[in-house]
Design a protein around this motif. Structure first.
Motif, PDB file in Angstrom:
ATOM      1  N   LEU A 294       0.804  -1.229   0.000  1.00 35.29           N
ATOM      2  CA  LEU A 294       0.000   0.000   0.000  1.00 35.29           C
ATOM      3  C   LEU A 294       0.838   1.281   0.000  1.00 35.29           C
ATOM      4  N   THR A 295       1.984   1.242   0.666  1.00 37.42           N
ATOM      5  CA  THR A 295       2.754   2.486   0.816  1.00 37.42           C
ATOM      6  C   THR A 295       3.848   2.654  -0.248  1.00 37.42           C
ATOM      7  N   LEU A 296       3.960   1.697  -1.154  1.00 37.86           N
ATOM      8  CA  LEU A 296       5.017   1.803  -2.170  1.00 37.86           C
ATOM      9  C   LEU A 296       4.724   2.924  -3.167  1.00 37.86           C
ATOM     10  N   LYS A 297       5.810   3.565  -3.621  1.00 37.31           N
ATOM     11  CA  LYS A 297       5.640   4.591  -4.659  1.00 37.31           C
ATOM     12  C   LYS A 297       5.385   3.881  -5.993  1.00 37.31           C
ATOM     13  N   LYS A 298       4.779   4.588  -6.913  1.00 43.11           N
ATOM     14  CA  LYS A 298       4.444   4.003  -8.222  1.00 43.11           C
ATOM     15  C   LYS A 298       5.688   3.400  -8.892  1.00 43.11           C
ATOM     16  N   LYS A 299       6.800   4.144  -8.771  1.00 43.00           N
ATOM     17  CA  LYS A 299       8.050   3.703  -9.410  1.00 43.00           C
ATOM     18  C   LYS A 299       8.538   2.396  -8.776  1.00 43.00           C
ATOM     19  N   GLU A 300       8.419   2.313  -7.457  1.00 39.45           N
ATOM     20  CA  GLU A 300       8.862   1.106  -6.745  1.00 39.45           C
ATOM     21  C   GLU A 300       8.011  -0.095  -7.160  1.00 39.45           C
ATOM     22  N   LEU A 301       6.737   0.170  -7.344  1.00 35.99           N
ATOM     23  CA  LEU A 301       5.815  -0.899  -7.750  1.00 35.99           C
ATOM     24  C   LEU A 301       6.165  -1.380  -9.168  1.00 35.99           C
ATOM     25  N   LEU A 302       6.470  -0.421 -10.056  1.00 40.32           N
ATOM     26  CA  LEU A 302       6.823  -0.775 -11.435  1.00 40.32           C
ATOM     27  C   LEU A 302       8.094  -1.610 -11.477  1.00 40.32           C
ATOM     28  N   GLU A 303       9.090  -1.206 -10.649  1.00 40.89           N
ATOM     29  CA  GLU A 303      10.337  -1.980 -10.543  1.00 40.89           C
ATOM     30  C   GLU A 303      10.029  -3.397 -10.077  1.00 40.89           C
ATOM     31  N   GLY A 304       9.145  -3.480  -9.090  1.00 43.02           N
ATOM     32  CA  GLY A 304       8.751  -4.769  -8.515  1.00 43.02           C
ATOM     33  C   GLY A 304       8.105  -5.667  -9.562  1.00 43.02           C
ATOM     34  N   LEU A 305       7.251  -5.072 -10.384  1.00 42.23           N
ATOM     35  CA  LEU A 305       6.569  -5.845 -11.423  1.00 42.23           C
ATOM     36  C   LEU A 305       7.593  -6.432 -12.401  1.00 42.23           C
ATOM     37  N   LYS A 306       8.604  -5.602 -12.733  1.00 46.43           N
ATOM     38  CA  LYS A 306       9.663  -6.068 -13.642  1.00 46.43           C
ATOM     39  C   LYS A 306      10.398  -7.242 -13.016  1.00 46.43           C
ATOM     40  N   GLU A 307      10.702  -7.091 -11.729  1.00 41.12           N
ATOM     41  CA  GLU A 307      11.445  -8.130 -11.010  1.00 41.12           C
ATOM     42  C   GLU A 307      10.682  -9.462 -10.990  1.00 41.12           C
ATOM     43  N   ILE A 308       9.392  -9.373 -10.660  1.00 43.32           N
ATOM     44  CA  ILE A 308       8.556 -10.588 -10.604  1.00 43.32           C
ATOM     45  C   ILE A 308       8.509 -11.240 -11.986  1.00 43.32           C
ATOM     46  N   ASN A 309       8.399 -10.394 -13.008  1.00 47.72           N
ATOM     47  CA  ASN A 309       8.324 -10.894 -14.377  1.00 47.72           C
ATOM     48  C   ASN A 309       9.573 -11.698 -14.740  1.00 47.72           C
ATOM     49  N   LEU A 310      10.726 -11.245 -14.268  1.00 47.53           N
ATOM     50  CA  LEU A 310      11.973 -11.956 -14.568  1.00 47.53           C
ATOM     51  C   LEU A 310      12.153 -13.187 -13.683  1.00 47.53           C
ATOM     52  N   LYS A 311      11.710 -13.071 -12.430  1.00 46.81           N
ATOM     53  CA  LYS A 311      12.003 -14.097 -11.418  1.00 46.81           C
ATOM     54  C   LYS A 311      11.136 -15.352 -11.558  1.00 46.81           C
ATOM     55  N   TYR A 312       9.893 -15.212 -12.026  1.00 50.41           N
ATOM     56  CA  TYR A 312       8.970 -16.349 -12.026  1.00 50.41           C
ATOM     57  C   TYR A 312       8.617 -16.829 -13.428  1.00 50.41           C
ATOM     58  N   LYS A 313       8.274 -18.139 -13.494  1.00 45.61           N
ATOM     59  CA  LYS A 313       7.836 -18.708 -14.775  1.00 45.61           C
ATOM     60  C   LYS A 313       6.381 -18.301 -15.024  1.00 45.61           C
ATOM     61  N   LYS A 314       5.843 -18.746 -16.159  1.00 45.79           N
ATOM     62  CA  LYS A 314       4.471 -18.368 -16.557  1.00 45.79           C
ATOM     63  C   LYS A 314       3.439 -18.752 -15.498  1.00 45.79           C
ATOM     64  N   LYS A 315       3.658 -19.931 -14.888  1.00 51.06           N
ATOM     65  CA  LYS A 315       2.740 -20.387 -13.837  1.00 51.06           C
ATOM     66  C   LYS A 315       3.464 -20.306 -12.505  1.00 51.06           C
ATOM     67  N   ILE A 316       2.815 -19.694 -11.529  1.00 52.72           N
ATOM     68  CA  ILE A 316       3.419 -19.583 -10.192  1.00 52.72           C
ATOM     69  C   ILE A 316       2.681 -20.526  -9.256  1.00 52.72           C
ATOM     70  N   GLU A 317       3.459 -21.290  -8.506  1.00 56.15           N
ATOM     71  CA  GLU A 317       2.840 -22.197  -7.522  1.00 56.15           C
ATOM     72  C   GLU A 317       3.485 -21.976  -6.175  1.00 56.15           C
ATOM     73  N   PHE A 318       2.680 -21.875  -5.157  1.00 56.40           N
ATOM     74  CA  PHE A 318       3.204 -21.727  -3.793  1.00 56.40           C
ATOM     75  C   PHE A 318       2.106 -22.056  -2.796  1.00 56.40           C
ATOM     76  N   LYS A 319       2.523 -22.214  -1.531  1.00 57.31           N
ATOM     77  CA  LYS A 319       1.509 -22.473  -0.515  1.00 57.31           C
ATOM     78  C   LYS A 319       1.223 -21.192   0.258  1.00 57.31           C
ATOM     79  N   ASP A 320      -0.043 -20.864   0.347  1.00 60.74           N
ATOM     80  CA  ASP A 320      -0.470 -19.710   1.145  1.00 60.74           C
ATOM     81  C   ASP A 320      -0.755 -20.269   2.545  1.00 60.74           C
ATOM     82  N   LYS A 321       0.164 -19.950   3.475  1.00 62.96           N
ATOM     83  CA  LYS A 321       0.095 -20.602   4.790  1.00 62.96           C
ATOM     84  C   LYS A 321      -0.353 -19.635   5.883  1.00 62.96           C
ATOM     85  N   LEU A 322      -1.350 -20.080   6.615  1.00 63.52           N
ATOM     86  CA  LEU A 322      -1.863 -19.254   7.708  1.00 63.52           C
ATOM     87  C   LEU A 322      -1.732 -19.967   9.048  1.00 63.52           C
TER      88      LEU A 322
END
Ligand SMILES: C[S@@+](CC[C@H](N)C(=O)[O-])C[C@H]1O[C@@H](n2cnc3c(N)ncnc32)[C@H](O)[C@@H]1O
Length: 236
Positions: free
Chosen positions: A203-231
């Motif tokens: 919520l508190t990230l600047k637009k630029k930080e969010l855009l950088e983050g999107l680029k990073e996720i795009n490079l880091k993960y394959k087309k399908k992402i799988e993980f466990k959402d643990k509570l």
């Protein structure tokens, strides 16, 4: 300026999928005796999909009550809804509840408010009533992140740990459980979720930080992402 309210948490994400809600509510039903006459309250209910499904599953006589700071237009029709701050709700409430659900919301309150809030929640339970608090698993979290998001999430998880310890210390009878959900999501959809700032750490990230983050996720993960959402689930 970045928005400071969570609007997209359950906006067409795995958290609002039929499968997630079905499994989550089966977990609830396994851990507390609830039936058609139960009175159920969800604090920070979002769009109220969990409650709505619970209402159908249990054939609830009285509509379950959801409260939230935000009144979404597309909230579930099977619930009663009140737009109110959780901290003020119990001031005028006269009803007793068999189940008070607080899912991924307690961390949004101040530490100083949590004790009082839980005290009031307990006062508003029926004799056999229970409070179920769900929070991200602080140890084995697998939420896909980019670097800055990870730093923010770690900070927030450290605070969650404090909250959980505070609850554990100030309650004699507690039960600890875990709920885990296997998420399979396309990277495209997950990128959209990040764009929509689905989680409070974004919520508190600047637009630029969010855009950088999107680029990073795009490079880091394959087309399908799988993980466990643990509570972690704490039952009081
Ligand atoms: C992360 S979302 C969780 C939504 C839902 N419980 C779920 O797990 O799908 C947190 C929700 O709590 C609400 N919220 C935050 N602070 C609140 C407060 N003080 N009183 C009532 N609701 C609050 C937010 O508006 C948001 O809908």
């Amino acid at each position: 300026m970045a928005s400071t309210v969570i609007k997209n948490w359950d906006n067409k994400t795995w958290l609002s999928s039929k499968d997630y809600i079905k499994k989550f509510n089966s977990f609830l039903a396994k851990n507390i005796k609830i039936h058609s006459k139960s009175e159920i309250l969800d604090i920070g209910c979002g769009r109220g999909k969990i409650l709505g499904n619970l209402s159908t599953k249990l054939k609830l006589k009285n509509k379950p009550l959801g409260i939230d700071l935000i009144n979404h237009n597309d909230k579930d029709k099977r619930i009663k809804f009140k737009k109110i701050n959780a901290l003020n709700f119990f001031l005028n409430n006269k009803k007793k509840f068999d189940l008070i659900l607080i899912k991924q919301t307690i961390h949004l309150l101040k530490l100083s408010e949590i004790k009082k809030f839980l005290y009031l929640s307990k006062k508003n339970l029926t004799p056999k009533g229970k409070i179920f608090i769900f929070s991200l698993d602080t140890n084995k979290n697998e939420i896909p992140t980019f670097k800055l998001m990870k730093r923010k999430l770690s900070k927030s998880l450290a605070r969650d740990k404090k909250i959980l310890n505070l609850i554990i210390r100030s309650n004699i009878q507690i039960t600890k459980k875990k709920f885990s959900y296997k998420v399979k999501i396309s990277k495209k959809k997950y990128l959209d979720m990040i764009k929509n700032r689905y989680i409070s750490t974004l919520l508190t990230l600047k637009k630029k930080e969010l855009l950088e983050g999107l680029k990073e996720i795009n490079l880091k993960y394959k087309k399908k992402i799988e993980f466990k959402d643990k509570l972690i689930c704490i039952i009081l």
